[in-house]
Design a protein around this motif. Structure first.
Motif, PDB file in Angstrom:
ATOM      1  N   ALA A  38      -7.378   8.151   1.959  1.00 30.97           N
ATOM      2  CA  ALA A  38      -7.285   8.030   0.504  1.00 30.97           C
ATOM      3  C   ALA A  38      -5.989   7.360   0.085  1.00 30.97           C
ATOM      4  N   THR A  39      -6.085   6.589  -0.986  1.00 30.00           N
ATOM      5  CA  THR A  39      -4.928   6.047  -1.685  1.00 30.00           C
ATOM      6  C   THR A  39      -4.989   6.587  -3.091  1.00 30.00           C
ATOM      7  N   LEU A  59      -4.230  17.524  -0.841  1.00 31.48           N
ATOM      8  CA  LEU A  59      -4.707  16.231  -0.338  1.00 31.48           C
ATOM      9  C   LEU A  59      -4.031  15.877   0.985  1.00 31.48           C
ATOM     10  N   ALA A  60      -2.740  16.166   1.095  1.00 32.72           N
ATOM     11  CA  ALA A  60      -2.024  15.889   2.343  1.00 32.72           C
ATOM     12  C   ALA A  60      -2.593  16.718   3.493  1.00 32.72           C
ATOM     13  N   GLU A  61      -3.017  17.935   3.215  1.00 28.92           N
ATOM     14  CA  GLU A  61      -3.658  18.757   4.239  1.00 28.92           C
ATOM     15  C   GLU A  61      -5.052  18.227   4.571  1.00 28.92           C
ATOM     16  N   SER A  65      -2.200  12.953   9.273  1.00 32.62           N
ATOM     17  CA  SER A  65      -1.902  11.834  10.182  1.00 32.62           C
ATOM     18  C   SER A  65      -1.921  10.466   9.511  1.00 32.62           C
ATOM     19  N   GLY A  66      -1.263  10.353   8.386  1.00 31.83           N
ATOM     20  CA  GLY A  66      -1.129   9.049   7.760  1.00 31.83           C
ATOM     21  C   GLY A  66      -2.358   8.522   7.063  1.00 31.83           C
ATOM     22  N   ARG A  67      -3.309   9.380   6.761  1.00 31.79           N
ATOM     23  CA  ARG A  67      -4.526   8.912   6.089  1.00 31.79           C
ATOM     24  C   ARG A  67      -4.462   9.077   4.577  1.00 31.79           C
ATOM     25  N   LEU A  68      -3.278   9.459   4.056  1.00 35.76           N
ATOM     26  CA  LEU A  68      -3.069   9.565   2.609  1.00 35.76           C
ATOM     27  C   LEU A  68      -1.875   8.702   2.231  1.00 35.76           C
ATOM     28  N   TRP A  90       3.498  10.434   3.220  1.00 41.79           N
ATOM     29  CA  TRP A  90       2.415   9.858   2.416  1.00 41.79           C
ATOM     30  C   TRP A  90       2.922   9.264   1.104  1.00 41.79           C
ATOM     31  N   LEU A  91       4.136   9.567   0.712  1.00 44.28           N
ATOM     32  CA  LEU A  91       4.686   9.094  -0.558  1.00 44.28           C
ATOM     33  C   LEU A  91       5.323   7.726  -0.366  1.00 44.28           C
ATOM     34  N   LYS A  92       4.916   6.761  -1.168  1.00 43.62           N
ATOM     35  CA  LYS A  92       5.420   5.389  -1.080  1.00 43.62           C
ATOM     36  C   LYS A  92       6.149   5.043  -2.387  1.00 43.62           C
ATOM     37  N   PRO A  93       7.402   5.509  -2.528  1.00 42.47           N
ATOM     38  CA  PRO A  93       8.120   5.322  -3.792  1.00 42.47           C
ATOM     39  C   PRO A  93       8.572   3.906  -4.060  1.00 42.47           C
TER      40      PRO A  93
END
Length: 100
Positions: A38-39, A59-61, A65-68, A90-93
């Motif tokens: 998910a994005t 969502l992170a749970e 493994s990098g799928r969020l 998972w956070l891309k600031p």
């Protein structure tokens, strides 16, 4: 809140407020059947509360493994910094505030 599925990847674009009234909608929109990644684009979010934080951690749970991937607005990023979650992988600031 809009979600689009492409194969096994869901993209959710959120604008406005994410709070107790909408956090469950965020989670359910981002977890359709058969989605393996998910994005979540939160760059248009102006308010983000503890219920929204809980939805992100769920969502992170759900997507380990990098799928969020989550793109925060500057306001969302500030809330996540205060809550101690700004360092999550998972956070891309780098894209914070792009839609504000």
């Amino acid at each position: 809140m809009a979600g689009a599925v492409d194969g096994d990847h869901v993209t959710v674009i959120v604008t406005g407020e994410v709070d107790m009234a909408t956090a469950d909608v965020l989670f359910s929109t981002a977890t359709p059947p058969d989605a393996a990644a998910a994005t979540v684009d939160l760059r248009g979010v102006s308010f983000f509360d503890s219920a929204a934080i809980h939805a992100l951690t769920r969502l992170a749970e759900h997507y380990p493994s990098g799928r969020l991937t989550v793109f925060p607005s500057s306001r969302v990023l500030r809330v996540l910094e205060i809550s101690g979650l700004a360092g999550q992988p998972w956070l891309k600031p780098d894209s914070a505030g792009a839609a504000e």
